[in-house]
Write a protein that holds these residues in place. Structure first.
Motif, PDB file in Angstrom:
ATOM      1  N   ASP A   1       0.824  -1.205   0.000  1.00 24.44           N
ATOM      2  CA  ASP A   1       0.000   0.000   0.000  1.00 24.44           C
ATOM      3  C   ASP A   1       0.863   1.262   0.000  1.00 24.44           C
ATOM      4  N   GLU A   2       1.916   1.282   0.811  1.00 22.75           N
ATOM      5  CA  GLU A   2       2.806   2.449   0.860  1.00 22.75           C
ATOM      6  C   GLU A   2       3.467   2.693  -0.492  1.00 22.75           C
ATOM      7  N   CYS A   3       3.916   1.625  -1.127  1.00 21.87           N
ATOM      8  CA  CYS A   3       4.572   1.763  -2.437  1.00 21.87           C
ATOM      9  C   CYS A   3       3.578   2.182  -3.512  1.00 21.87           C
ATOM     10  N   GLN A   4       2.371   1.644  -3.462  1.00 20.25           N
ATOM     11  CA  GLN A   4       1.349   2.031  -4.444  1.00 20.25           C
ATOM     12  C   GLN A   4       0.982   3.506  -4.297  1.00 20.25           C
ATOM     13  N   ARG A   5       0.835   3.957  -3.061  1.00 17.06           N
ATOM     14  CA  ARG A   5       0.506   5.362  -2.832  1.00 17.06           C
ATOM     15  C   ARG A   5       1.614   6.281  -3.332  1.00 17.06           C
ATOM     16  N   ALA A   6       2.863   5.925  -3.048  1.00 22.06           N
ATOM     17  CA  ALA A   6       3.995   6.739  -3.486  1.00 22.06           C
ATOM     18  C   ALA A   6       4.071   6.781  -5.010  1.00 22.06           C
ATOM     19  N   GLU A   7       3.843   5.641  -5.642  1.00 23.24           N
ATOM     20  CA  GLU A   7       3.880   5.578  -7.105  1.00 23.24           C
ATOM     21  C   GLU A   7       2.737   6.390  -7.704  1.00 23.24           C
ATOM     22  N   ALA A   8       1.562   6.309  -7.102  1.00 20.99           N
ATOM     23  CA  ALA A   8       0.412   7.070  -7.594  1.00 20.99           C
ATOM     24  C   ALA A   8       0.662   8.574  -7.459  1.00 20.99           C
ATOM     25  N   GLU A   9       1.204   8.991  -6.325  1.00 26.46           N
ATOM     26  CA  GLU A   9       1.519  10.411  -6.123  1.00 26.46           C
ATOM     27  C   GLU A   9       2.529  10.890  -7.152  1.00 26.46           C
ATOM     28  N   SER A  10       3.553  10.101  -7.396  1.00 20.45           N
ATOM     29  CA  SER A  10       4.584  10.453  -8.373  1.00 20.45           C
ATOM     30  C   SER A  10       3.977  10.568  -9.773  1.00 20.45           C
ATOM     31  N   PHE A  11       3.142   9.606 -10.137  1.00 20.68           N
ATOM     32  CA  PHE A  11       2.484   9.599 -11.443  1.00 20.68           C
ATOM     33  C   PHE A  11       1.602  10.835 -11.622  1.00 20.68           C
ATOM     34  N   ILE A  12       0.803  11.122 -10.614  1.00 21.02           N
ATOM     35  CA  ILE A  12      -0.115  12.269 -10.690  1.00 21.02           C
ATOM     36  C   ILE A  12       0.661  13.584 -10.790  1.00 21.02           C
ATOM     37  N   LYS A  13       1.762  13.691 -10.060  1.00 26.92           N
ATOM     38  CA  LYS A  13       2.592  14.902 -10.143  1.00 26.92           C
ATOM     39  C   LYS A  13       3.212  15.055 -11.523  1.00 26.92           C
ATOM     40  N   ARG A  14       3.787  13.958 -12.046  1.00 22.96           N
ATOM     41  CA  ARG A  14       4.474  14.010 -13.344  1.00 22.96           C
ATOM     42  C   ARG A  14       3.520  14.245 -14.499  1.00 22.96           C
ATOM     43  N   ILE A  15       2.415  13.527 -14.533  1.00 22.71           N
ATOM     44  CA  ILE A  15       1.541  13.520 -15.698  1.00 22.71           C
ATOM     45  C   ILE A  15       0.405  14.535 -15.599  1.00 22.71           C
ATOM     46  N   TYR A  16      -0.123  14.741 -14.403  1.00 23.81           N
ATOM     47  CA  TYR A  16      -1.306  15.596 -14.241  1.00 23.81           C
ATOM     48  C   TYR A  16      -1.042  16.837 -13.394  1.00 23.81           C
ATOM     49  N   GLY A  17       0.211  17.207 -13.234  1.00 27.38           N
ATOM     50  CA  GLY A  17       0.535  18.416 -12.478  1.00 27.38           C
ATOM     51  C   GLY A  17       0.102  18.356 -11.029  1.00 27.38           C
ATOM     52  N   GLY A  18      -0.040  17.164 -10.495  1.00 29.11           N
ATOM     53  CA  GLY A  18      -0.398  17.009  -9.092  1.00 29.11           C
ATOM     54  C   GLY A  18      -1.888  17.074  -8.810  1.00 29.11           C
ATOM     55  N   THR A  19      -2.713  17.123  -9.854  1.00 27.05           N
ATOM     56  CA  THR A  19      -4.151  17.261  -9.675  1.00 27.05           C
ATOM     57  C   THR A  19      -4.878  15.959  -9.985  1.00 27.05           C
ATOM     58  N   VAL A  20      -5.436  15.334  -8.968  1.00 26.79           N
ATOM     59  CA  VAL A  20      -6.176  14.091  -9.131  1.00 26.79           C
ATOM     60  C   VAL A  20      -7.411  14.325 -10.008  1.00 26.79           C
ATOM     61  N   LYS A  21      -8.026  15.471  -9.846  1.00 26.30           N
ATOM     62  CA  LYS A  21      -9.237  15.785 -10.607  1.00 26.30           C
ATOM     63  C   LYS A  21      -8.978  15.686 -12.108  1.00 26.30           C
ATOM     64  N   SER A  22      -7.859  16.213 -12.575  1.00 29.28           N
ATOM     65  CA  SER A  22      -7.530  16.153 -14.001  1.00 29.28           C
ATOM     66  C   SER A  22      -7.459  14.715 -14.491  1.00 29.28           C
ATOM     67  N   MET A  23      -6.853  13.854 -13.687  1.00 29.22           N
ATOM     68  CA  MET A  23      -6.737  12.450 -14.063  1.00 29.22           C
ATOM     69  C   MET A  23      -8.116  11.799 -14.138  1.00 29.22           C
ATOM     70  N   LEU A  24      -8.941  12.023 -13.116  1.00 29.93           N
ATOM     71  CA  LEU A  24     -10.271  11.418 -13.098  1.00 29.93           C
ATOM     72  C   LEU A  24     -11.128  11.898 -14.263  1.00 29.93           C
ATOM     73  N   VAL A  25     -11.055  13.193 -14.546  1.00 36.62           N
ATOM     74  CA  VAL A  25     -11.828  13.755 -15.663  1.00 36.62           C
ATOM     75  C   VAL A  25     -11.415  13.077 -16.967  1.00 36.62           C
ATOM     76  N   GLN A  26     -10.116  12.908 -17.175  1.00 38.69           N
ATOM     77  CA  GLN A  26      -9.652  12.273 -18.407  1.00 38.69           C
ATOM     78  C   GLN A  26     -10.172  10.844 -18.514  1.00 38.69           C
ATOM     79  N   PHE A  27     -10.085  10.073 -17.435  1.00 40.97           N
ATOM     80  CA  PHE A  27     -10.576   8.697 -17.477  1.00 40.97           C
ATOM     81  C   PHE A  27     -12.078   8.646 -17.764  1.00 40.97           C
ATOM     82  N   ILE A  28     -12.827   9.527 -17.142  1.00 48.28           N
ATOM     83  CA  ILE A  28     -14.277   9.538 -17.339  1.00 48.28           C
ATOM     84  C   ILE A  28     -14.624   9.967 -18.759  1.00 48.28           C
ATOM     85  N   GLU A  29     -13.951  10.993 -19.282  1.00 48.98           N
ATOM     86  CA  GLU A  29     -14.222  11.469 -20.639  1.00 48.98           C
ATOM     87  C   GLU A  29     -13.827  10.452 -21.700  1.00 48.98           C
ATOM     88  N   GLU A  30     -12.832   9.632 -21.423  1.00 44.01           N
ATOM     89  CA  GLU A  30     -12.372   8.630 -22.389  1.00 44.01           C
ATOM     90  C   GLU A  30     -13.266   7.391 -22.381  1.00 44.01           C
TER      91      GLU A  30
END
Length: 128
Positions: free
Chosen positions: A76-105
């Protein structure tokens, strides 16, 4: 998570999944577990275990004749760290942007969307 979890590669994730499943394990135990899944040589797995120990993600017990390896962080700790890193790198640290993209796709089923709504409804409101 008080300490920053070190970043690990995809191959290292495979080894950690084996260690999270059952620990401690010898290098040979890990090699045997991965044989059906990966076409890796024993030396490759040993190298990955050594890297994980060097990074501080896995520990090694050297007090027995055969060394055994175990995780120093939970899955769980590693998954959370990886998710945080991914969201920062790809979505500028915004979870909302990621969720919106998944929902729109349309990559989420109606059932998954309802489940997410339920999770969000249950999430306590943050105090400002």
């Amino acid at each position: 998570m008080t300490e920053k979890v070190p970043s690990i590669s995809e191959a290292e994730w495979e080894v950690m999944n084996v260690l999270w499943e059952k620990s401690p394990q010898t290098a040979n135990d890990v090699i045997t577990s991965l044989q059906g899944q990966k076409d890796w040589k024993a030396k490759t797995v040993r190298t990955l275990l050594d890297r994980l120990v060097q990074k501080g993600v896995a520990g090694v017990n050297k007090e027995q004749r055969v060394y055994t390896f175990y995780p120093l962080y939970s899955q769980d700790e590693c998954q959370r760290a990886e998710a945080e890193s991914f969201i920062k790198r790809i979505y500028g640290g915004t979870v909302k942007s990621m969720l919106v993209q998944f929902i729109e796709e349309d990559s989420l089923s109606e059932e998954e969307i309802e489940e997410l709504k339920s999770i969000l409804d249950e999430k306590p409101k943050k105090k400002k």
